[in-house]
Design a protein around this motif. Structure first.
Motif, PDB file in Angstrom:
ATOM      1  N   UNK A 113      11.002  51.102  55.378  1.00  0.00           N
ATOM      2  CA  UNK A 113      11.045  52.615  56.160  1.00  0.00           C
ATOM      3  C   UNK A 113       9.925  52.681  56.551  1.00  0.00           C
ATOM      4  N   UNK A 116       8.076  57.951  55.294  1.00  0.00           N
ATOM      5  CA  UNK A 116       9.503  58.662  54.414  1.00  0.00           C
ATOM      6  C   UNK A 116      10.303  59.162  54.552  1.00  0.00           C
ATOM      7  N   UNK A 117      11.502  58.122  56.281  1.00  0.00           N
ATOM      8  CA  UNK A 117      11.992  58.911  55.987  1.00  0.00           C
ATOM      9  C   UNK A 117      12.828  57.140  55.090  1.00  0.00           C
ATOM     10  N   UNK A 118      14.346  57.272  54.832  1.00  0.00           N
ATOM     11  CA  UNK A 118      15.464  56.092  53.841  1.00  0.00           C
ATOM     12  C   UNK A 118      15.237  54.868  54.290  1.00  0.00           C
ATOM     13  N   UNK A 119      15.156  54.132  53.141  1.00  0.00           N
ATOM     14  CA  UNK A 119      14.286  53.185  52.570  1.00  0.00           C
ATOM     15  C   UNK A 119      15.317  52.077  53.031  1.00  0.00           C
TER      16      UNK A 119
END
Lengths: 112, 115
Positions: free
Chosen positions: A95, A98-101
């Motif tokens: 990612x 802290x954005x989507x994985x």
């Protein structure tokens, strides 16, 4: 293809042998995660890196497991002295902060 | 402690039917993220949605919609007019507010859409 890449896709090994898996994240992603998924279960978090620093390790990650991300790009997960209980799918994700994985297709390990 | 419960192990529907996948979670955090991922037979987890705990508005994306109810600790997922390509295992997951993506996953719901 610019997704998360994992190699090998499948690995069969004898009990007691060491194995190493590789994960290449999406190129601009600074965070990289390892998960383990057994049959019929959801993935379980193992560890994560921010750049080259390993910031968190699950208690699931026994002493026989070690993960590295030496240059903050690709990562390796090594399992020493494999046991039958290590048989699972090992998933890598990456990612940007802290954005989507985004997940790779995983490495399926079978210990015989 | 973090916990995600997906009580429906398997669901089968006929194509074009609507289907709702349930997700109930437990957390001591006051702020957190909730997720849904799809895992088709190829094995790769496909991100569907991330919702923070401050935002209880329902969300719709095409045939997909999500209903977040903090009062019941639920984050349910509805597929409208299901298609065969929707057949997969669907996972609900929870993470701390730090959003570090160390996710706590449920055990998944296997959806089969019958043509």
């Amino acid at each position: 293809d610019t997704g998360v890449s994992q190699n090998p896709r499948h690995k069969i090994t004898k009990r007691g042998q060491n194995v190493t898996f590789r994960c290449d994240p999406i190129s601009e992603h600074n965070r990289l995660y390892w998960y383990r998924q057994t049959l019929g279960q959801g993935p379980e978090f193992l560890t994560y890196f921010q750049n080259e620093a390993q910031l968190e390790k699950s208690r699931l990650l026994s002493d026989r497991f070690s993960a590295e991300r030496p240059k903050g790009s690709f990562s390796t997960l090594e399992i020493q002295r494999t046991e039958q209980g290590d048989s699972a799918m090992y998933l890598c994700a990456s990612s940007l902060q802290a954005s989507e994985a985004f997940f790779g297709q995983g490495t399926r390990l079978t210990v015989v | 402690a973090q916990k995600v419960t997906q009580a429906q192990t398997e669901i089968s529907v006929v194509e074009k039917e609507d289907v709702t996948l349930d997700c109930v979670y437990e957390t001591r955090d006051t702020t957190y993220y909730l997720f849904w991922y799809k895992q088709p037979p190829s094995g790769e987890l496909v991100f569907l949605i991330r919702r923070n705990s401050f935002d209880e508005q329902n969300e719709i994306s095409g045939r997909y919609s999500w209903n977040f109810q903090k009062s019941t600790s639920s984050f349910n997922f509805t597929i409208t007019a299901s298609q065969v390509v929707d057949s997969a295992v669907y996972f609900c997951a929870l993470s701390h507010w730090t959003g570090a993506n160390n996710l706590f996953f449920g055990t998944g719901t296997r959806l089969t859409v019958i043509p």
